[in-house]
Design an enzyme around this catalytic site. Structure first.
Site, short mmCIF file in Angstrom:
data_model
loop_
_atom_site.label_atom_id
_atom_site.label_comp_id
_atom_site.label_asym_id
_atom_site.label_seq_id
_atom_site.Cartn_x
_atom_site.Cartn_y
_atom_site.Cartn_z
N ASP A 213 0.90 -1.19 -0.11
CA ASP A 213 0.08 -0.09 -0.07
C ASP A 213 0.92 1.22 0.02
OD1 ASP A 213 -2.85 0.98 0.64
OD2 ASP A 213 -1.37 2.18 1.81
N ILE A 214 0.59 2.24 -1.02
CA ILE A 214 1.19 3.48 -0.96
C ILE A 214 1.09 4.37 0.57
CG2 ILE A 214 1.66 5.43 -2.14
CD1 ILE A 214 0.43 4.46 -4.52
N ASN A 221 -2.50 12.45 -3.43
CA ASN A 221 -3.50 12.80 -4.33
C ASN A 221 -4.12 14.40 -4.08
OD1 ASN A 221 -3.62 10.71 -6.35
ND2 ASN A 221 -5.10 9.35 -4.85
N ASP A 230 -2.50 8.39 -10.48
CA ASP A 230 -2.78 7.34 -11.32
C ASP A 230 -1.60 6.83 -11.91
OD1 ASP A 230 -5.28 7.22 -10.88
OD2 ASP A 230 -6.04 8.23 -12.55
N GLU A 256 -5.37 1.91 -3.78
CA GLU A 256 -3.96 1.81 -3.79
C GLU A 256 -3.05 0.77 -3.46
OE1 GLU A 256 -4.99 4.21 0.01
OE2 GLU A 256 -5.71 3.80 -2.17
#
Length: 348
Positions: A213-214, A221, A230, A256
């Protein structure tokens, strides 16, 4: 209760629709037609894969954001109404009709040819000049060869059309199993792969999963926009694809989060792969395409778990997810395995 999604009775449809709307409200899901289609199908119970996917998201407290809803629709709903399927069906019907005509023509030509040769034979018995009979026979054979050539050319043309349809079907199936943003396998393909891998794992072969996971992706974002977000997801997918083996399956899990399933890999091997992925992503330089601006580094947290014979796939992923969140809580930008998770949970 099995019902036809397209033509249920009123009371049943109203009941399903009511449950769908209530669940969408509880999950804070926008009541759009596509979102309603997802939840109507969920409560209609006509798609086990869709139900399993949504149940997993609920069990893991995943938000049903716009991207997740879109993934669910494209993976489980859109393929049912794909115009390409209708077009392919019509083309196949036309081809079958043409094939029947070719065969009927071939049978009629063969019958005509046999009659002509039989007539030549009868004339030979009647004492007709052999030279004339030979000429007549040669002429009839030449006509037969011409008809056969035309039929062969027609068959070759239809065979080429059939190859095009077969290629189109193959590409449609691939699209139905691929996440549109990242190009990785989607949840449908992931579920199929996991089911097969689980069978092998029950025979004693190791099976491990890593979930990544980011870190601080929402903030990223908010600061730079979803278009840049994206771009980051596509970069993550590229690195993940490059760092796993050919027999492994990298996939988009939702939002994500990306996942990789590693058959025939134990926990240490999977953790080593996860660490290579983490380092590679931490070293990436991300440039904003519109301005050439170099953006802040993106890091990921990764959880790793190994399948335990007798458990469900949901259990495996849930344990992997808990390891991921331990990595998040431990400072992010790190890999945590289920062993560290067990120690942390035992400690308190």
């Amino acid at each position: 209760m099995d019902r036809d999604f397209d033509d249920p009775d009123y009371d049943y449809a109203a009941s399903i629709a009511g449950r769908a709307v209530r669940s969408m409200a509880e999950q804070r899901i926008a009541p759009t037609p596509t979102n309603f289609a997802i939840w109507y199908q969920y409560y209609a119970g006509s798609q086990d894969d869709l139900r399993n996917a949504i149940d997993l998201l609920i069990d893991h407290n995943r938000p049903f954001d716009a991207r997740t809803n879109q993934d669910l629709f494209e993976t489980y709903i859109a393929p049912q109404v794909s115009a390409s399927v209708v077009d392919t069906s019509e083309r196949l019907h036309a081809l079958m009709g043409a094939a029947k005509e070719f065969l009927a023509t071939a049978i009629a030509d063969n019958h005509s040819q046999m009659q002509a040769i039989s007539q030549v034979a009868d004339q030979g018995k009647a004492g007709v000049d052999p030279k004339a009979l030979v000429a007549q026979l040669m002429n009839e054979l030449a006509r037969a060869a011409t008809r056969a050539t035309r039929l062969e050319a027609g068959f070759e043309e239809k065979t080429r059309e059939l190859d095009v349809i077969r290629d189109s079907l193959s590409k449609s199936e691939e699209r139905a199993r691929t996440d549109t943003l990242t190009g990785l396998a989607n949840r449908r393909a992931l579920d199929e792969f996991l089911r097969k891998a689980q069978t092998t794992a029950e025979w004693g072969e190791p099976l491990s999963v890593l979930l990544l996971d980011i870190d601080h992706f929402k903030t990223f974002n908010d600061n730079f926009g979803h278009g840049v977000g994206d771009q980051v997801l596509r970069l993550m997918a590229k690195v993940l694809r490059e760092k796993v083996r050919q027999q492994d399956l990298p996939a988009r899990y939702g939002g994500e989060e990306l996942i990789a399933v590693l058959p025939d890999a134990d926990l240490p091997a999977c953790a080593e792969t996860a660490e290579r992925i983490r380092r590679a992503l931490a070293e990436c330089k991300i440039t904003r395409r519109s301005t050439g601006e170099v953006l802040p580094s993106i890091t990921v947290s990764i959880g790793v778990a190994q399948y335990r014979p007798g458990e469900t796939i949901a259990d495996l992923i849930e344990r992997c997810d808990r390891a991921l969140y331990l990595a998040k809580g431990g400072g992010r930008n790190r890999v945590v395995t289920e062993r560290e998770l067990d120690r942390a949970e035992a400690a308190g």
